[in-house]
Write a protein that holds these residues in place. Structure first.
Motif, PDB file in Angstrom:
ATOM      1  N   SER A   1       0.820  -1.199   0.000  1.00 17.02           N
ATOM      2  CA  SER A   1       0.000   0.000   0.000  1.00 17.02           C
ATOM      3  C   SER A   1       0.855   1.250   0.000  1.00 17.02           C
ATOM      4  O   SER A   1       1.826   1.359   0.759  1.00 17.02           O
ATOM      5  N   LEU A   2       0.505   2.200  -0.854  1.00 21.84           N
ATOM      6  CA  LEU A   2       1.235   3.462  -0.913  1.00 21.84           C
ATOM      7  C   LEU A   2       1.144   4.207   0.404  1.00 21.84           C
ATOM      8  O   LEU A   2       2.131   4.751   0.899  1.00 21.84           O
ATOM      9  N   ARG A   3      -0.035   4.230   0.989  1.00 21.04           N
ATOM     10  CA  ARG A   3      -0.196   4.932   2.267  1.00 21.04           C
ATOM     11  C   ARG A   3       0.640   4.277   3.356  1.00 21.04           C
ATOM     12  O   ARG A   3       1.276   4.958   4.161  1.00 21.04           O
ATOM     13  N   GLU A   4       0.656   2.957   3.388  1.00 17.18           N
ATOM     14  CA  GLU A   4       1.490   2.243   4.352  1.00 17.18           C
ATOM     15  C   GLU A   4       2.963   2.608   4.163  1.00 17.18           C
ATOM     16  O   GLU A   4       3.701   2.765   5.143  1.00 17.18           O
ATOM     17  N   ALA A   5       3.383   2.709   2.912  1.00 13.51           N
ATOM     18  CA  ALA A   5       4.779   3.037   2.619  1.00 13.51           C
ATOM     19  C   ALA A   5       5.135   4.426   3.140  1.00 13.51           C
ATOM     20  O   ALA A   5       6.211   4.636   3.715  1.00 13.51           O
ATOM     21  N   ILE A   6       4.239   5.382   2.945  1.00 15.31           N
ATOM     22  CA  ILE A   6       4.493   6.747   3.413  1.00 15.31           C
ATOM     23  C   ILE A   6       4.610   6.770   4.928  1.00 15.31           C
ATOM     24  O   ILE A   6       5.516   7.390   5.495  1.00 15.31           O
ATOM     25  N   ILE A   7       3.690   6.074   5.601  1.00 17.86           N
ATOM     26  CA  ILE A   7       3.715   6.057   7.068  1.00 17.86           C
ATOM     27  C   ILE A   7       4.967   5.345   7.564  1.00 17.86           C
ATOM     28  O   ILE A   7       5.624   5.789   8.505  1.00 17.86           O
ATOM     29  N   ALA A   8       5.314   4.223   6.921  1.00 20.89           N
ATOM     30  CA  ALA A   8       6.475   3.444   7.370  1.00 20.89           C
ATOM     31  C   ALA A   8       7.775   4.215   7.196  1.00 20.89           C
ATOM     32  O   ALA A   8       8.650   4.190   8.061  1.00 20.89           O
ATOM     33  N   ALA A   9       7.904   4.898   6.064  1.00 20.04           N
ATOM     34  CA  ALA A   9       9.154   5.610   5.787  1.00 20.04           C
ATOM     35  C   ALA A   9       9.261   6.888   6.602  1.00 20.04           C
ATOM     36  O   ALA A   9      10.322   7.205   7.140  1.00 20.04           O
ATOM     37  N   GLY A  10       8.161   7.627   6.701  1.00 19.99           N
ATOM     38  CA  GLY A  10       8.224   8.928   7.362  1.00 19.99           C
ATOM     39  C   GLY A  10       8.693   9.999   6.389  1.00 19.99           C
ATOM     40  O   GLY A  10       9.465   9.731   5.465  1.00 19.99           O
ATOM     41  N   THR A  11       8.216  11.209   6.593  1.00 20.80           N
ATOM     42  CA  THR A  11       8.489  12.266   5.616  1.00 20.80           C
ATOM     43  C   THR A  11       9.965  12.634   5.540  1.00 20.80           C
ATOM     44  O   THR A  11      10.468  12.961   4.462  1.00 20.80           O
ATOM     45  N   ARG A  12      10.689  12.581   6.652  1.00 17.12           N
ATOM     46  CA  ARG A  12      12.104  12.962   6.594  1.00 17.12           C
ATOM     47  C   ARG A  12      12.890  11.964   5.763  1.00 17.12           C
ATOM     48  O   ARG A  12      13.752  12.325   4.968  1.00 17.12           O
ATOM     49  N   GLN A  13      12.584  10.688   5.928  1.00 23.16           N
ATOM     50  CA  GLN A  13      13.287   9.671   5.154  1.00 23.16           C
ATOM     51  C   GLN A  13      12.915   9.768   3.677  1.00 23.16           C
ATOM     52  O   GLN A  13      13.761   9.577   2.794  1.00 23.16           O
ATOM     53  N   ILE A  14      11.654  10.061   3.389  1.00 22.77           N
ATOM     54  CA  ILE A  14      11.245  10.233   1.992  1.00 22.77           C
ATOM     55  C   ILE A  14      11.975  11.427   1.384  1.00 22.77           C
ATOM     56  O   ILE A  14      12.399  11.389   0.220  1.00 22.77           O
ATOM     57  N   ALA A  15      12.119  12.500   2.156  1.00 24.93           N
ATOM     58  CA  ALA A  15      12.829  13.680   1.657  1.00 24.93           C
ATOM     59  C   ALA A  15      14.284  13.346   1.346  1.00 24.93           C
ATOM     60  O   ALA A  15      14.830  13.770   0.323  1.00 24.93           O
ATOM     61  N   ARG A  16      14.926  12.586   2.220  1.00 23.64           N
ATOM     62  CA  ARG A  16      16.310  12.167   1.960  1.00 23.64           C
ATOM     63  C   ARG A  16      16.390  11.390   0.645  1.00 23.64           C
ATOM     64  O   ARG A  16      17.276  11.597  -0.174  1.00 23.64           O
TER      65      ARG A  16
END
Length: 459
Positions: free
Chosen positions: A297-312
């Motif tokens: 799930s895309l939403r699960e991925a966003i929650i699991a990674a967290g915005t700071r990690q996604i930004a990195r």
């Protein structure tokens, strides 16, 4: 093993390991012969990654050194260490995938000083990656503190291309776990003393650039733990289809992240960019998060990674994505990269404990040139991206602290008197710390990070 120059292509010596067998358990669904589907690379359709096996004393596979490859040819063309490492990490985690590249084993990644001090290093799961410190990195107290932090975070540190006993080696040993001794550079009569001194410090010994059976037997007799070189196997080249440029989607994603957008907005943007979604899912499923299960799930991925990690991750992909032009031929990529890195470093110098300010400074630099990319005005482009107000104000009107920092960065990048701007009456408090010496240092570090004179590496 650092590959800073083109190495000669040496046929694999008869001996212990067949390169195709080395990757048999890695589950790679990509070809390892520089071609995909039997066709040669045409117009940059594929991306490449080199890996060379590292063996234990019994000849069993222990791990791989991961190597930058610009094409199907099996040698390195590295013009800038930081850029090459960005490509290697992006391709391993996102482009090809950790399971296909490493299987159950660990990857050794060459890393220079600039990347050691950047958050991007934390994209690599410490249980899967070893940080291999290039021989060009100068050891000092600041580096010692950083290596202590990274080892505390779970990383193992390897010192690369060691060939002699020196004061710098003895100073660095307490902050390293592994030492790679270069058998081509080290005098034979110096090997026993060098190996004994390192082993006495409790470090794992790797004999690298082993090219003959005699060298292998000598290394075993001297107590080396691990072995690497052409005697066992040449580097293998993994190949995967290249995705179209992710840059436009990444810019929009970074814009949302800069203003702390919610999950619903991030999910909507990502749905418009399948290539970025694939990269994100590979990141989250790479074991960096210890979830023990795959996430679909895309939403699960966003929650699991967290915005700071996604930004990195987005920042790394933005650096590594070559778009329609090779790096050297794309001056906007070069300028945006060096400017954003300069601003991030300057922000950290002004407010050492404020990571949020440093992140905002980086994004201000990245987005300060995006209007040129899309052929519009800053106000129009940034309005559509929905950037954080302080970043938008900094770029459109040069207002606020970030705006002042952007003016300093622009002047520094043009060779103008940036110190006068920093010390001027309109400068924010604390900017006087950006003296000519400090600005020169930041400029140099930013240039090294992105590559002031990058050799063309179309990959």
């Amino acid at each position: 093993m650092s590959e800073r120059h083109i190495v000669r292509a040496i046929s694999r010596r008869s001996g212990v390991l067949d390169p195709s067998a080395a990757g048999a358990d890695a589950g790679a669904d990509v070809r390892a012969d520089g071609r995909a589907d039997g066709r040669a690379d045409v117009a940059g359709q594929f991306v490449y990654l080199g890996r060379q096996p590292i063996l234990d004393r019994d000849g069993a596979l222990h791990g791989y050194e991961l190597l930058f490859r610009a094409g199907a040819h099996n040698y390195a063309e590295v013009g800038n260490d930081a850029q090459a490492t960005a490509h290697v990490v992006a391709r391993t985690i996102g482009g090809i995938g950790v399971p296909a590249v490493l299987g159950r084993h660990r990857g050794f990644v060459n890393i220079d000083r600039a990347l050691l001090f950047n958050d991007i290093v934390h994209l690599m799961p410490p249980e899967r990656f070893v940080l291999e410190i290039l021989e060009t990195v100068k050891f000092d107290p600041q580096l010692a503190r950083r290596l202590t932090e990274l080892r505390r975070a779970g990383f193992e540190v390897a010192l690369d291309d060691v060939s002699e006993l020196s004061d710098e080696l003895f100073a660095a040993l307490p902050y390293a776990d592994i030492v790679k001794i270069d058998f081509l550079l080290t005098a034979r009569d110096a090997l026993p003393g060098l190996a004994a001194a390192v082993r006495a410090q409790g470090k794992t010994l790797i004999a690298e650039k082993i090219e003959t059976r005699e060298d292998f037997m000598l290394a075993r007799e001297l107590g080396f733990d691990l072995f690497q070189g052409y005697f066992f196997a040449r580097p293998q080249v993994l190949t995967a289809p290249r995705n179209r440029s992710l840059r436009p989607g990444l810019l929009r994603l970074l814009g949302l992240l800069s203003r702390d957008a919610g999950i619903v907005e991030l999910e909507a943007e990502l749905k418009l960019n399948p290539g970025v979604v694939v990269q994100l899912l590979r990141l989250v499923n790479s074991s960096a998060f210890g979830l023990g299960r795959n996430i679909a799930s895309l939403r699960e991925a966003i929650i699991a990674a967290g915005t700071r990690q996604i930004a990195r991750w987005a920042q790394l992909l933005l650096y590594a994505d070559s778009g329609d032009l090779p790096w050297r031929a794309d001056p906007l990529v070069h300028l945006a990269g060096t400017r954003s890195r300069f601003m991030e470093l300057a922000a950290s110098r002004l407010r050492p404990a404020d990571d949020e300010f440093a992140d905002a400074a980086f994004m201000t630099g990245i987005f300060s040139l995006v209007h040129v990319v899309v052929g519009s005005t800053p106000a129009a482009v940034l309005e559509k991206l929905g950037l954080a107000p302080r970043i938008r104000e900094a770029i459109v009107s040069r207002g606020g602290t970030l705006g002042a920092l952007l003016r300093v960065a622009e002047a520094a990048g043009e060779g103008a008197d940036a110190a006068s701007i920093a010390a001027g009456p309109d400068a924010p408090p604390g900017f006087a710390a950006l003296t000519p010496d400090v600005l020169a240092e930041l400029n140099l570090c930013a240039a090294l990070w992105f590559g002031a004179h990058v050799e063309e590496a179309a990959a």
